[in-house]
Design a protein around this motif. Structure first.
Motif, PDB file in Angstrom:
ATOM      1  N   SER A 283     115.389 -19.922 -59.074  1.00  9.54           N
ATOM      2  CA  SER A 283     114.589 -20.247 -60.309  1.00  9.54           C
ATOM      3  C   SER A 283     114.305 -21.792 -60.468  1.00  9.54           C
ATOM      4  CB  SER A 283     114.775 -20.318 -61.552  1.00  9.54           C
ATOM      5  OG  SER A 283     116.967 -20.994 -61.086  1.00  9.54           O
ATOM      6  N   GLU A 284     113.977 -22.134 -58.778  1.00  6.73           N
ATOM      7  CA  GLU A 284     113.481 -23.845 -59.125  1.00  6.73           C
ATOM      8  C   GLU A 284     111.942 -24.253 -59.630  1.00  6.73           C
ATOM      9  OE1 GLU A 284     112.380 -27.476 -55.232  1.00  6.73           O
ATOM     10  OE2 GLU A 284     112.106 -25.190 -54.988  1.00  6.73           O
ATOM     11  N   THR A 285     111.387 -23.807 -58.764  1.00  5.91           N
ATOM     12  CA  THR A 285     109.898 -23.570 -59.476  1.00  5.91           C
ATOM     13  C   THR A 285     109.592 -23.772 -61.023  1.00  5.91           C
ATOM     14  OG1 THR A 285     108.884 -22.573 -57.627  1.00  5.91           O
ATOM     15  CG2 THR A 285     107.465 -22.852 -59.247  1.00  5.91           C
ATOM     16  N   ILE A 286     110.189 -22.103 -61.932  1.00  2.00           N
ATOM     17  CA  ILE A 286     110.080 -21.634 -62.865  1.00  2.00           C
ATOM     18  C   ILE A 286     110.962 -22.858 -63.804  1.00  2.00           C
ATOM     19  CG2 ILE A 286     111.301 -20.556 -64.849  1.00  2.00           C
ATOM     20  CD1 ILE A 286     110.778 -18.404 -62.538  1.00  2.00           C
ATOM     21  N   ASN A 287     111.973 -23.984 -63.482  1.00  2.00           N
ATOM     22  CA  ASN A 287     112.454 -24.678 -64.019  1.00  2.00           C
ATOM     23  C   ASN A 287     112.155 -26.007 -64.171  1.00  2.00           C
ATOM     24  OD1 ASN A 287     114.604 -23.361 -64.653  1.00  2.00           O
ATOM     25  ND2 ASN A 287     116.318 -24.159 -62.892  1.00  2.00           N
ATOM     26  N   TYR A 288     111.654 -26.081 -62.897  1.00  2.00           N
ATOM     27  CA  TYR A 288     110.404 -27.523 -62.835  1.00  2.00           C
ATOM     28  C   TYR A 288     109.220 -27.053 -63.606  1.00  2.00           C
ATOM     29  CZ  TYR A 288     108.264 -31.645 -60.514  1.00  2.00           C
ATOM     30  OH  TYR A 288     107.313 -32.891 -60.265  1.00  2.00           O
ATOM     31  N   VAL A 289     108.383 -26.089 -63.619  1.00  2.00           N
ATOM     32  CA  VAL A 289     107.062 -26.242 -64.298  1.00  2.00           C
ATOM     33  C   VAL A 289     107.488 -25.788 -66.134  1.00  2.00           C
ATOM     34  CG1 VAL A 289     105.516 -24.325 -65.257  1.00  2.00           C
ATOM     35  CG2 VAL A 289     106.146 -24.339 -62.510  1.00  2.00           C
ATOM     36  N   ASN A 290     109.095 -25.804 -66.596  1.00  2.00           N
ATOM     37  CA  ASN A 290     108.798 -25.493 -68.210  1.00  2.00           C
ATOM     38  C   ASN A 290     109.524 -27.175 -68.336  1.00  2.00           C
ATOM     39  OD1 ASN A 290     108.990 -22.965 -67.865  1.00  2.00           O
ATOM     40  ND2 ASN A 290     110.815 -22.761 -68.483  1.00  2.00           N
ATOM     41  N   GLY A 291     110.439 -27.526 -67.524  1.00  2.00           N
ATOM     42  CA  GLY A 291     110.540 -28.967 -68.076  1.00  2.00           C
ATOM     43  C   GLY A 291     109.354 -30.233 -67.356  1.00  2.00           C
ATOM     44  N   ALA A 292     108.635 -29.575 -66.429  1.00  2.00           N
ATOM     45  CA  ALA A 292     107.384 -30.924 -66.756  1.00  2.00           C
ATOM     46  C   ALA A 292     106.547 -30.031 -68.045  1.00  2.00           C
ATOM     47  CB  ALA A 292     106.132 -30.093 -65.330  1.00  2.00           C
ATOM     48  N   TYR A 293     106.132 -29.010 -67.969  1.00  2.00           N
ATOM     49  CA  TYR A 293     105.364 -28.248 -69.509  1.00  2.00           C
ATOM     50  C   TYR A 293     106.161 -29.816 -70.219  1.00  2.00           C
ATOM     51  CZ  TYR A 293     103.361 -25.438 -73.075  1.00  2.00           C
ATOM     52  OH  TYR A 293     101.905 -24.785 -73.905  1.00  2.00           O
ATOM     53  N   GLY A 294     107.014 -28.956 -70.593  1.00  2.00           N
ATOM     54  CA  GLY A 294     108.065 -29.692 -72.118  1.00  2.00           C
ATOM     55  C   GLY A 294     107.359 -31.443 -72.110  1.00  2.00           C
TER      56      GLY A 294
END
Length: 895
Positions: free
Chosen positions: A566-577
């Motif tokens: 989930s590295e990419t998903i977590n990173y993109v979710n966090g960046a979006y927030g």
């Protein structure tokens, strides 16, 4: 039709609309050097300013190829980024630069040499049979951009980075083309690289002048985490572990295998080489002091065995290690075995450094590192005088370039059950406890009744189960192609017999697992799987198809571990927030609702925390009850346990075993035999009493979550609040992503701490028993066995309250973990609420463009359908164009 409606409704904005539209088209066509043509299309009544120069100036950071910028920074050539920007060097042209062009770009000799070296490595990596992300970009770049130009009636892409245009282009392509490009991991890698570059850019634009900016910078820095999945591979000598690993990762000659008399003697980690395109082995040695201590122990052992039959396993182990490193020199004298002459080939050992081996091929590397990993029980022809350094090695890490199975996975070839060397044993325990999957490899012949394989699994069950992170056990029946009396059989008959025996083996192994209560009490039924594999048939395919060898199933499992990472998903979710919060802080509109929303969120937080406290209190009470029962049972049964342990076997043989047990704080690991641990025996009633409750409370299944899932259910219910408070959507989205990150962090903390909680029972017993072991170890000569037995018995009788102490220690650790979890939940949530509704955005940069880019990736990862070309985004550009006409380009965009 939508475009016509917009233009008719706002005719005064037509010129601005057309301007922005051509900006988007120019941005694309600039890659084909057609910028002047685009400018000539502008209406004559528009202001006559140098528009291409303006666009270049304002969107220069978007035109620069992210890949090139990233590589220059990685190679330590940050100062040359601007030069490469000016010359419009992208990922394709980078690979085509000749010496003269490089000389013109980089005028200083030192950086130029460094650049050429790294460029050469990059080209080698590009030409390997496994395509990297950059080769993917280079091959598709012209086709992607051409597709976008052909279908571009809208200019909603103005101001985007090139990678976003490629991402959008994939949505405008035919299903066949999209399918061709959706190769596992590649698209995700591109998204991750792009969003990471965006967030680095945003981070550089945030100042350190106020608390909100500092908070946001920390949040961006905390985005990137890389959790590698560990797969531990166990098996007896000759089971074929090395050949199996080679076949699965498609590296036939990587790990040494095939010698009848050789076996792997040290831990070997196999992982991806993310630093270069070469094959590497990093060798970590034990310390000089540890080897000096081992030499002293060997000398004592050999002296004590002079007048006895030399059948002792430890005696043979000592002789094997000494002969491997010193040949016959050790037999003459022990005095000079630390002399530097014995370590000429490995000066790193004396310097307490790691040794790095680097080669172009797996075959070359394997030939060189074999002496650091394998023991030869018989010195055959050609091995006379050859030195083997494995006795000094703690661990070897082998790094393989461009391997899709190792992207986020490390395979670890592990010796059976620990090591007599303390540092090696400590590392072994740590790695075993961190494994998310364990493979037990055995030969298919008598797999269900194979004693050593089941003993290995039983010996590590508590370490990988309640005391570890293991979610799956794979029992691998290897060499399924081997059949007795098959010479006169046809190929079809051989195939049928193999398939039939595979089914029988699977059934037998599953039945055996169900009988092993010591193992399955730590795991759910669906955690155990059986595979029947043949590395030989997978490579040659004489009688079985690749699927029938089941190597492909194990490859698929590794690929799933990589893909579900989930590295990419977590990173993109966090960046979006984070970008959502910055954008909202720059706008207005929350006003007097701020206090009301914050108060509501804090009330929800208090209620949620209360639920967590109540459930955790129930768990604590359940453990207290289980441990109380375990203490009473321990007090009743420890005498019988001691008797069974202290009076086993023949006196002459057991005396040496007990001596080594007391010398090693109650633990002894005979070579190729079951681990002996008196501390675990004494603590067994305590661990048995809490095993079931512990497994339910700390499930290794990441989907369920710890403490019966109560932490997973903790939520501020931001989704429902978004519906009610539309103008706070961006702040609430930030809170949602922070909430998910916080829970992910807590899961990591719990996984680490629960191991310490579980092991505290045995460790407390060991600490209390240490004094008795030391006294028992002092006895020598005649009557030694009797004295050691009596000393241990008396010590346990005098310390029988140790079971109560072990119980209290575990409860204290549980209480500490509970308080830490509640503290993190409360403090992190409060801080996020406070910062998310700070409306003074005067010191924050405009991130509207970046937010739009990241949102597209966010939607893409979330699987948002977007197969049709839409022009609705064009209306948004009308508003943007009008805003620019008043305020100019967004702040910070020209950086």
């Amino acid at each position: 039709m939508q475009l016509q409606t917009v233009v008719q409704s706002k005719p005064h904005s037509y010129s601005l609309i057309l301007t922005v539209s051509v900006c988007g088209l120019c941005f694309l066509l600039d890659f084909f050097f057609l910028f002047p043509v685009c400018v000539s299309l502008l209406p004559s009544h528009l202001p006559q300013q140098p528009f291409p120069a303006l666009l270049k100036q304002k969107f220069h950071f978007l035109v620069m190829d992210d890949f090139v910028r990233t590589k220059l920074v990685e190679w330590g050539l940050r100062e040359w980024v601007e030069k490469f920007k000016d010359e419009q060097i992208d990922s394709e042209s980078l690979c085509e630069l000749d010496d003269q062009e490089i000389n013109n770009l980089i005028t200083k000799a030192g950086p130029r040499v460094k650049f050429k070296k790294n460029l050469k490595l990059l080209k080698e990596e590009k030409n390997t049979n496994q395509e990297t992300v950059i080769s993917f970009q280079c091959q598709q770049e012209h086709e992607d951009v051409a597709d976008v130009v052909q279908v571009l009636p809208s200019t909603s892409d103005t101001g985007k980075r090139k990678s976003d245009l490629q991402s959008d282009a994939s949505r405008l392509q035919s299903p066949a083309k999209r399918q061709r490009q959706s190769m596992p991991g590649f698209e995700e890698a591109i998204i991750f690289s792009d969003v990471k570059s965006i967030m680095k850019f945003v981070h550089s634009r945030l100042n350190d002048q106020d608390k909100l900016s500092a908070f946001l910078k920390k949040k961006i820095s905390d985005l990137e985490t890389d959790k590698r999945e560990l797969v531990g591979v166990f098996g007896k000598t000759g089971a074929g572990k090395s050949s199996l690993i080679n076949a699965i990762i498609k590296e036939k000659n990587l790990l040494p295998s095939g010698s009848i008399n050789a076996c792997t003697s040290v831990m070997i980690k196999v992982e991806a080489n993310t630093r270069s395109s070469k094959y590497e082995a990093e060798i970590e040695f034990i310390t000089k002091e540890e080897w000096r201590d081992e030499l002293w122990s060997f000398r004592q052992l050999l002296d004590n065995n002079k007048n006895q039959e030399k059948e002792d396993d430890d005696y043979h182990d000592a002789v094997e290690k000494l002969s491997a490193l010193y040949g016959e020199d050790w037999r003459r004298s022990f005095e000079n075995l630390m002399d530097r002459k014995y370590f000429k080939e490995i000066p790193e050992f004396l310097q307490s450094k790691q040794k790095i081996l680097t080669y172009e091929s797996a075959n070359e590397l394997s030939a060189q590192f074999v002496k650091y990993t394998r023991s030869e029980s018989k010195r055959g022809e050609g091995n006379e005088g050859k030195k083997w350094f494995w006795p000094l090695v703690k661990c070897v890490t082998v790094r393989v370039p461009n391997n899709p199975f190792l992207q986020h996975v490390t395979l670890v070839d592990l010796p059976g059950n620990g090591d007599c060397n303390k540092s090696r044993d400590q590392m072994w325990k740590g790695i075993v406890g961190d494994c998310s999957t364990v493979w037990i490899v055995t030969e298919i012949n008598r797999a269900a009744s194979e004693k050593e394989a089941w003993e290995i699994l039983e010996s590590v069950s508590s370490l990988i189960g309640n005391g570890g992170e293991c979610q799956q056990i794979h029992f691998i029946c290897n060499k399924s192609d081997l059949l007795d009396n098959s010479d006169d059989l046809s190929s079809a008959d051989i195939h049928d017999r193999i398939v039939k025996r595979n089914l029988q083996a699977k059934d037998g192994v599953r039945k055996q697992f169900n009988k092993r209560s010591k193992i399955n009490k730590h795991f759910l039924d669906d955690s155990f799987r059986v595979f029947t594999v043949s590395s030989k048939e997978f490579l040659k395919g004489k009688h079985l198809s690749p699927e029938e060898t089941e190597i492909t199933k194990l490859q698929g499992f590794l690929q799933d571990l990589n893909d579900c990472h989930s590295e990419t998903i977590n990173y993109v979710n966090g960046a979006y927030g984070i970008l959502s919060l910055i954008q909202r802080a720059n706008s207005r509109g929350v006003g007097d609702k701020k206090g009301r929303i914050c108060a509501k969120l804090e009330r929800i937080m208090i209620l949620q925390l209360d639920n967590v406290k109540k459930d955790m209190e129930k768990t604590f009470l359940a453990f207290e009850k289980c441990l109380a029962y375990g203490v009473e049972k321990s007090k009743r049964s420890y005498g019988e346990k001691l008797k069974n342990f202290l009076y086993q076997g023949r006196n002459s043989g057991f005396c040496g075993v007990l001596k080594r047990v007391v010398e090693n704080c109650g633990v002894y690991k005979p070579k190729n035999k079951t681990l002996i641990n008196l501390n675990m025996k004494l603590a067994s009633c305590l661990t048995d009493s809490i095993d079931e409750e512990f497994r339910k409370t700390f499930l290794n299944d990441s989907e369920c979550g710890a403490f019966n899932g109560v932490i997973k259910t903790f939520s501020l219910n931001t989704d429902s609040l978004i519906e009610k408070y539309k103008n706070t959507e961006l702040q609430l989205r930030f809170l949602k992503t922070e909430e998910e990150k916080m829970k992910a962090k807590l899961n990591r903390i719990i996984r680490k701490q629960k191991k310490k909680v579980y092991s505290s029972l045995t460790e407390t017993i060991e600490n209390i028993m240490e004094e008795g072991y030391k006294k028992a170890a002092e006895f020598e000569g005649e009557g030694m066995l009797y004295c050691m037995r009596e000393t241990i018995k008396n010590h346990v009788h005098s310390k029988k309250d140790m079971f109560e102490q072990a119980k209290n220690t575990m409860l204290e650790k549980l209480h500490s973990l509970r308080e830490n979890i509640l503290d993190i939940l409360e403090k992190t949530t409060k801080e996020s609420i406070k910062c998310s509704f700070k409306t003074d955005g005067s010191l924050l940069p405009d991130v509207s463009t970046e937010l739009d880019m990241v949102k597209k990736h966010y939607d893409q990862l979330a699987g948002t359908p977007d197969d049709e070309v839409s022009l609705t985004g064009f209306a948004d550009w009308v508003e943007t164009a009008e805003a620019w006409s008043q305020t100019g380009f967004p702040r910070g965009s020209a950086d």
